[in-house]
Motif scaffolding. Structure first.
Motif, mmCIF file in Angstrom:
data_model
loop_
_atom_site.group_PDB
_atom_site.id
_atom_site.type_symbol
_atom_site.label_atom_id
_atom_site.label_comp_id
_atom_site.label_asym_id
_atom_site.label_seq_id
_atom_site.Cartn_x
_atom_site.Cartn_y
_atom_site.Cartn_z
ATOM 1 N N LEU A 145 0.878 -1.324 -0.027
ATOM 2 C CA LEU A 145 -0.092 -0.083 -0.012
ATOM 3 C C LEU A 145 0.721 1.069 0.019
ATOM 4 N N HIS A 233 1.330 -7.336 -5.463
ATOM 5 C CA HIS A 233 0.170 -6.282 -6.030
ATOM 6 C C HIS A 233 0.513 -5.126 -5.217
ATOM 7 N N ILE A 235 -1.051 -1.003 -4.341
ATOM 8 C CA ILE A 235 -2.011 -0.098 -4.524
ATOM 9 C C ILE A 235 -1.513 1.396 -4.095
ATOM 10 N N TRP A 236 -1.744 2.438 -4.885
ATOM 11 C CA TRP A 236 -1.446 3.754 -4.571
ATOM 12 C C TRP A 236 -2.643 4.555 -4.674
ATOM 13 N N GLU A 260 -2.350 -0.635 -9.076
ATOM 14 C CA GLU A 260 -3.834 -0.056 -8.901
ATOM 15 C C GLU A 260 -3.893 1.143 -8.117
ATOM 16 N N THR A 261 -4.480 2.036 -8.773
ATOM 17 C CA THR A 261 -4.599 3.612 -8.346
ATOM 18 C C THR A 261 -6.176 3.671 -7.666
ATOM 19 N N PHE A 262 -6.103 3.999 -6.474
ATOM 20 C CA PHE A 262 -7.355 4.357 -6.232
ATOM 21 C C PHE A 262 -7.613 5.906 -6.173
ATOM 22 N N PRO A 269 -4.074 4.017 1.814
ATOM 23 C CA PRO A 269 -5.322 3.650 1.518
ATOM 24 C C PRO A 269 -6.067 2.784 2.346
ATOM 25 N N ARG A 276 -12.350 -0.674 0.531
ATOM 26 C CA ARG A 276 -11.819 -1.142 -0.837
ATOM 27 C C ARG A 276 -10.586 -2.111 -0.545
ATOM 28 N N VAL A 277 -9.804 -1.574 0.156
ATOM 29 C CA VAL A 277 -8.550 -2.451 0.477
ATOM 30 C C VAL A 277 -8.878 -3.905 0.937
ATOM 31 N N ARG A 280 -9.948 -6.031 -2.060
ATOM 32 C CA ARG A 280 -8.818 -6.328 -2.648
ATOM 33 C C ARG A 280 -7.921 -7.536 -1.902
#
Length: 288
Positions: A145, A233, A235-236, A260-262, A269, A276-277, A280
Protein backbone atom coordinates in the motif's frame (compact mmCIF):
# COMPACT_ATOMS: atom_id res chain seq x y z
CA UNK A 1 5.95 -0.48 27.24
CA UNK A 2 3.14 -2.81 28.22
CA UNK A 3 2.26 -0.66 31.22
CA UNK A 4 2.43 2.54 29.14
CA UNK A 5 0.09 1.14 26.48
CA UNK A 6 -2.33 -0.03 29.17
CA UNK A 7 -2.32 3.45 30.69
CA UNK A 8 -2.92 5.10 27.31
CA UNK A 9 -5.73 2.71 26.41
CA UNK A 10 -8.39 4.48 28.49
CA UNK A 11 -7.70 7.80 26.80
CA UNK A 12 -7.97 6.63 23.18
CA UNK A 13 -10.47 8.71 21.23
CA UNK A 14 -10.96 6.20 18.40
CA UNK A 15 -13.01 3.12 19.44
CA UNK A 16 -11.41 1.04 16.70
CA UNK A 17 -7.97 1.90 18.07
CA UNK A 18 -9.12 0.80 21.50
CA UNK A 19 -10.42 -2.50 20.15
CA UNK A 20 -7.15 -3.21 18.36
CA UNK A 21 -5.17 -2.33 21.48
CA UNK A 22 -7.22 -4.89 23.40
CA UNK A 23 -5.98 -7.54 20.94
CA UNK A 24 -2.29 -6.90 21.72
CA UNK A 25 -0.24 -9.82 23.01
CA UNK A 26 3.28 -9.41 24.40
CA UNK A 27 5.70 -11.86 22.78
CA UNK A 28 9.07 -12.77 24.19
CA UNK A 29 11.73 -12.98 21.47
CA UNK A 30 14.89 -13.99 23.36
CA UNK A 31 16.93 -14.54 20.18
CA UNK A 32 17.08 -10.74 19.78
CA UNK A 33 18.86 -10.31 23.10
CA UNK A 34 16.09 -8.03 24.39
CA UNK A 35 14.54 -8.95 27.72
CA UNK A 36 11.30 -6.98 27.40
CA UNK A 37 8.46 -8.48 25.32
CA UNK A 38 7.25 -7.06 22.02
CA UNK A 39 3.66 -5.98 21.21
CA UNK A 40 1.79 -7.95 18.54
CA UNK A 41 -1.92 -7.50 17.89
CA UNK A 42 -3.38 -10.91 17.10
CA UNK A 43 -7.00 -11.39 16.07
CA UNK A 44 -9.23 -13.33 13.72
CA UNK A 45 -9.17 -16.82 12.30
CA UNK A 46 -8.04 -18.27 8.99
CA UNK A 47 -4.90 -18.04 6.91
CA UNK A 48 -2.15 -15.98 8.59
CA UNK A 49 -1.78 -12.40 7.38
CA UNK A 50 1.10 -10.22 8.59
CA UNK A 51 0.49 -6.44 8.52
CA UNK A 52 3.48 -4.07 8.61
CA UNK A 53 3.10 -0.37 9.38
CA UNK A 54 5.08 2.55 7.98
CA UNK A 55 7.83 4.82 9.24
CA UNK A 56 7.37 6.35 12.71
CA UNK A 57 3.99 4.67 13.08
CA UNK A 58 2.51 1.76 15.03
CA UNK A 59 0.17 -1.21 14.80
CA UNK A 60 -2.72 1.24 15.32
CA UNK A 61 -2.31 2.26 11.68
CA UNK A 62 -4.43 -0.82 10.86
CA UNK A 63 -7.31 -0.01 13.21
CA UNK A 64 -9.83 0.42 10.37
CA UNK A 65 -8.69 -2.46 8.19
CA UNK A 66 -8.29 -5.11 10.92
CA UNK A 67 -12.00 -5.57 11.76
CA UNK A 68 -12.80 -5.97 8.06
CA UNK A 69 -10.23 -8.76 7.63
CA UNK A 70 -10.44 -10.64 10.92
CA UNK A 71 -13.36 -12.77 9.76
CA UNK A 72 -11.26 -14.30 6.97
CA UNK A 73 -7.67 -14.18 8.23
CA UNK A 74 -5.66 -14.57 11.39
CA UNK A 75 -4.10 -11.11 11.64
CA UNK A 76 -0.62 -10.64 13.08
CA UNK A 77 0.14 -6.93 13.49
CA UNK A 78 3.47 -6.15 15.18
CA UNK A 79 5.19 -2.90 15.90
CA UNK A 80 8.43 -2.88 13.92
CA UNK A 81 11.64 -2.96 15.95
CA UNK A 82 12.37 0.52 17.30
CA UNK A 83 8.95 1.85 16.32
CA UNK A 84 5.49 2.07 17.84
CA UNK A 85 5.35 0.62 21.34
CA UNK A 86 8.23 -1.83 20.93
CA UNK A 87 10.93 -1.84 23.64
CA UNK A 88 13.94 0.37 22.97
CA UNK A 89 16.91 -0.77 25.09
CA UNK A 90 19.72 1.79 25.16
CA UNK A 91 22.30 -0.78 24.10
CA UNK A 92 20.34 -2.06 21.10
CA UNK A 93 21.27 -1.37 17.48
CA UNK A 94 18.54 0.36 15.50
CA UNK A 95 18.37 0.09 11.74
CA UNK A 96 17.15 -1.99 8.85
CA UNK A 97 18.91 -5.19 9.95
CA UNK A 98 17.34 -5.02 13.41
CA UNK A 99 13.90 -4.59 11.85
CA UNK A 100 14.40 -7.69 9.72
CA UNK A 101 15.85 -9.82 12.52
CA UNK A 102 12.86 -8.92 14.69
CA UNK A 103 10.41 -10.03 11.99
CA UNK A 104 12.30 -13.26 11.38
CA UNK A 105 12.18 -14.00 15.11
CA UNK A 106 8.47 -13.24 15.10
CA UNK A 107 7.86 -15.60 12.16
CA UNK A 108 9.75 -18.31 14.00
CA UNK A 109 7.04 -18.17 16.68
CA UNK A 110 4.44 -19.12 14.06
CA UNK A 111 3.86 -22.60 12.60
CA UNK A 112 6.40 -23.10 9.80
CA UNK A 113 3.86 -25.13 7.82
CA UNK A 114 1.71 -22.03 7.19
CA UNK A 115 3.45 -19.36 5.12
CA UNK A 116 2.05 -15.88 5.71
CA UNK A 117 0.71 -13.36 3.28
CA UNK A 118 1.94 -9.83 3.99
CA UNK A 119 0.50 -6.33 3.77
CA UNK A 120 3.07 -3.55 3.92
CA UNK A 121 2.15 0.15 4.02
CA UNK A 122 4.56 2.94 3.05
CA UNK A 123 7.97 1.94 4.51
CA UNK A 124 6.31 -1.31 5.54
CA UNK A 125 6.09 -2.10 1.82
CA UNK A 126 9.87 -2.12 1.53
CA UNK A 127 10.10 -4.15 4.72
CA UNK A 128 7.66 -6.69 3.26
CA UNK A 129 9.71 -7.02 0.06
CA UNK A 130 12.93 -7.49 2.04
CA UNK A 131 11.26 -10.12 4.20
CA UNK A 132 9.98 -12.04 1.17
CA UNK A 133 13.52 -12.22 -0.24
CA UNK A 134 15.13 -13.21 3.07
CA UNK A 135 12.71 -15.98 4.02
CA UNK A 136 10.90 -16.89 0.78
CA UNK A 137 9.57 -20.15 2.21
CA UNK A 138 7.71 -18.21 4.94
CA UNK A 139 6.03 -15.59 2.70
CA UNK A 140 3.20 -16.54 0.37
CA UNK A 141 2.24 -13.24 -1.31
CA UNK A 142 2.45 -9.47 -0.81
CA UNK A 143 0.05 -6.54 -1.01
CA UNK A 144 1.87 -3.19 -0.87
CA UNK A 145 0.00 0.00 0.00
CA UNK A 146 1.74 3.15 -1.27
CA UNK A 147 5.14 1.45 -0.81
CA UNK A 148 8.02 3.79 -0.03
CA UNK A 149 11.66 2.88 -0.54
CA UNK A 150 11.44 0.54 -3.52
CA UNK A 151 13.77 2.76 -5.51
CA UNK A 152 16.72 4.99 -4.65
CA UNK A 153 19.67 4.18 -2.43
CA UNK A 154 20.28 4.24 1.28
CA UNK A 155 21.72 7.49 2.55
CA UNK A 156 22.74 7.71 6.18
CA UNK A 157 21.75 10.88 8.00
CA UNK A 158 24.90 12.31 9.62
CA UNK A 159 25.25 12.86 13.38
CA UNK A 160 23.54 15.93 14.79
CA UNK A 161 21.19 16.06 11.81
CA UNK A 162 19.72 12.74 12.90
CA UNK A 163 18.85 14.14 16.33
CA UNK A 164 17.59 17.37 14.84
CA UNK A 165 15.33 15.32 12.57
CA UNK A 166 13.87 13.45 15.55
CA UNK A 167 13.36 16.73 17.41
CA UNK A 168 11.67 18.25 14.36
CA UNK A 169 9.32 15.27 14.01
CA UNK A 170 8.36 15.62 17.67
CA UNK A 171 6.96 19.15 17.20
CA UNK A 172 3.14 19.12 17.56
CA UNK A 173 2.61 21.35 14.54
CA UNK A 174 4.83 19.18 12.37
CA UNK A 175 3.03 16.00 13.37
CA UNK A 176 -0.34 17.61 12.80
CA UNK A 177 0.76 18.71 9.35
CA UNK A 178 2.14 15.30 8.40
CA UNK A 179 -1.02 13.61 9.61
CA UNK A 180 -3.14 15.87 7.44
CA UNK A 181 -0.80 15.44 4.48
CA UNK A 182 -1.27 11.68 4.56
CA UNK A 183 -5.02 11.83 3.82
CA UNK A 184 -6.66 12.73 0.53
CA UNK A 185 -9.20 15.05 2.19
CA UNK A 186 -7.77 16.11 5.56
CA UNK A 187 -10.61 18.51 6.37
CA UNK A 188 -13.07 15.61 6.24
CA UNK A 189 -10.81 12.81 7.46
CA UNK A 190 -8.54 14.24 10.16
CA UNK A 191 -9.72 15.14 13.62
CA UNK A 192 -8.54 14.72 17.19
CA UNK A 193 -8.57 10.88 17.06
CA UNK A 194 -6.32 10.74 13.99
CA UNK A 195 -3.92 13.34 15.38
CA UNK A 196 -3.78 11.51 18.71
CA UNK A 197 -2.88 8.17 17.15
CA UNK A 198 -0.25 9.75 14.91
CA UNK A 199 1.64 10.97 17.98
CA UNK A 200 0.72 8.52 20.73
CA UNK A 201 3.89 6.42 20.52
CA UNK A 202 6.13 9.47 21.01
CA UNK A 203 5.52 8.95 24.73
CA UNK A 204 7.60 5.76 24.63
CA UNK A 205 10.98 6.05 26.38
CA UNK A 206 13.79 6.13 23.84
CA UNK A 207 11.61 7.21 20.91
CA UNK A 208 13.91 10.04 19.77
CA UNK A 209 17.13 8.07 20.27
CA UNK A 210 15.87 5.04 18.32
CA UNK A 211 14.50 7.20 15.51
CA UNK A 212 17.81 9.07 15.20
CA UNK A 213 19.74 5.79 15.15
CA UNK A 214 17.46 4.43 12.44
CA UNK A 215 18.10 7.56 10.38
CA UNK A 216 21.86 7.06 10.79
CA UNK A 217 21.46 3.54 9.36
CA UNK A 218 20.16 4.93 6.07
CA UNK A 219 16.71 3.40 6.36
CA UNK A 220 14.98 1.37 3.69
CA UNK A 221 15.69 2.40 0.10
CA UNK A 222 16.37 0.49 -3.08
CA UNK A 223 14.42 -2.42 -1.65
CA UNK A 224 12.54 -3.22 -4.85
CA UNK A 225 15.52 -4.74 -6.67
CA UNK A 226 15.38 -7.59 -7.29
CA UNK A 227 11.68 -8.16 -6.84
CA UNK A 228 10.80 -11.24 -4.81
CA UNK A 229 9.33 -14.22 -6.62
CA UNK A 230 6.04 -14.26 -4.70
CA UNK A 231 2.82 -12.79 -6.17
CA UNK A 232 2.80 -9.05 -5.54
CA UNK A 233 0.18 -6.33 -5.96
CA UNK A 234 0.57 -2.58 -5.38
CA UNK A 235 -2.09 0.02 -4.56
CA UNK A 236 -1.40 3.74 -4.70
CA UNK A 237 -3.59 6.73 -3.97
CA UNK A 238 -4.20 9.26 -6.74
CA UNK A 239 -3.92 12.09 -4.19
CA UNK A 240 -0.81 10.80 -2.42
CA UNK A 241 1.08 13.92 -1.28
CA UNK A 242 3.86 12.02 0.49
CA UNK A 243 4.94 9.59 -2.24
CA UNK A 244 5.91 12.04 -4.96
CA UNK A 245 5.63 11.51 -8.72
CA UNK A 246 9.39 10.95 -9.26
CA UNK A 247 9.30 8.20 -6.62
CA UNK A 248 6.27 6.64 -8.28
CA UNK A 249 7.91 6.71 -11.71
CA UNK A 250 11.08 5.11 -10.36
CA UNK A 251 9.05 2.39 -8.65
CA UNK A 252 7.06 1.72 -11.83
CA UNK A 253 10.30 0.95 -13.64
CA UNK A 254 10.95 -1.77 -11.06
CA UNK A 255 7.50 -3.31 -10.70
CA UNK A 256 6.62 -6.08 -13.12
CA UNK A 257 2.87 -5.86 -12.60
CA UNK A 258 0.56 -2.86 -13.18
CA UNK A 259 -0.14 -0.67 -10.17
CA UNK A 260 -3.72 -0.17 -9.03
CA UNK A 261 -4.64 3.44 -8.28
CA UNK A 262 -7.45 4.41 -5.91
CA UNK A 263 -9.11 7.73 -6.64
CA UNK A 264 -9.87 10.14 -3.78
CA UNK A 265 -7.11 8.41 -1.84
CA UNK A 266 -3.94 9.66 -0.19
CA UNK A 267 -0.87 7.92 1.20
CA UNK A 268 -2.92 5.64 3.45
CA UNK A 269 -5.33 3.55 1.37
CA UNK A 270 -6.07 1.39 4.41
CA UNK A 271 -7.33 4.48 6.26
CA UNK A 272 -8.86 6.44 3.39
CA UNK A 273 -10.58 3.38 1.85
CA UNK A 274 -10.40 0.41 4.23
CA UNK A 275 -13.37 -1.36 2.66
CA UNK A 276 -11.85 -1.24 -0.83
CA UNK A 277 -8.51 -2.48 0.50
CA UNK A 278 -10.27 -5.30 2.33
CA UNK A 279 -12.09 -6.35 -0.84
CA UNK A 280 -8.78 -6.36 -2.73
CA UNK A 281 -7.28 -8.54 0.03
CA UNK A 282 -10.08 -11.06 -0.36
CA UNK A 283 -9.57 -11.40 -4.11
CA UNK A 284 -5.79 -11.16 -4.22
CA UNK A 285 -4.88 -13.37 -1.27
CA UNK A 286 -7.47 -15.99 -2.26
CA UNK A 287 -5.70 -16.34 -5.61
CA UNK A 288 -2.19 -15.15 -4.82
Amino acid sequence: MKRLLEELRSGLLDPQAGALTDAVEWWSLPSLGVEDPFPVAVLGEGEPLLLLHGFDSSFLEYRRLAPLLSGRFQLIIPDLFGFGFSPRPLAATYGTESVMLHLEALLNKLPSSRPVSVIGASMGGSVAVELARRVPHRVRSLLLLAPAGLSGRRMAVPPLLDRFGAWFLSRPGVRRGLCRQAFADPDASVGAPEEQIASLHLQCPGWAEALAAFARSGGFAGSGTPLPSQPLHVIWGAQDRILREPQKRAALEILAEPVETFEACGHLPHLDHPQRVAERCFTFFDHG
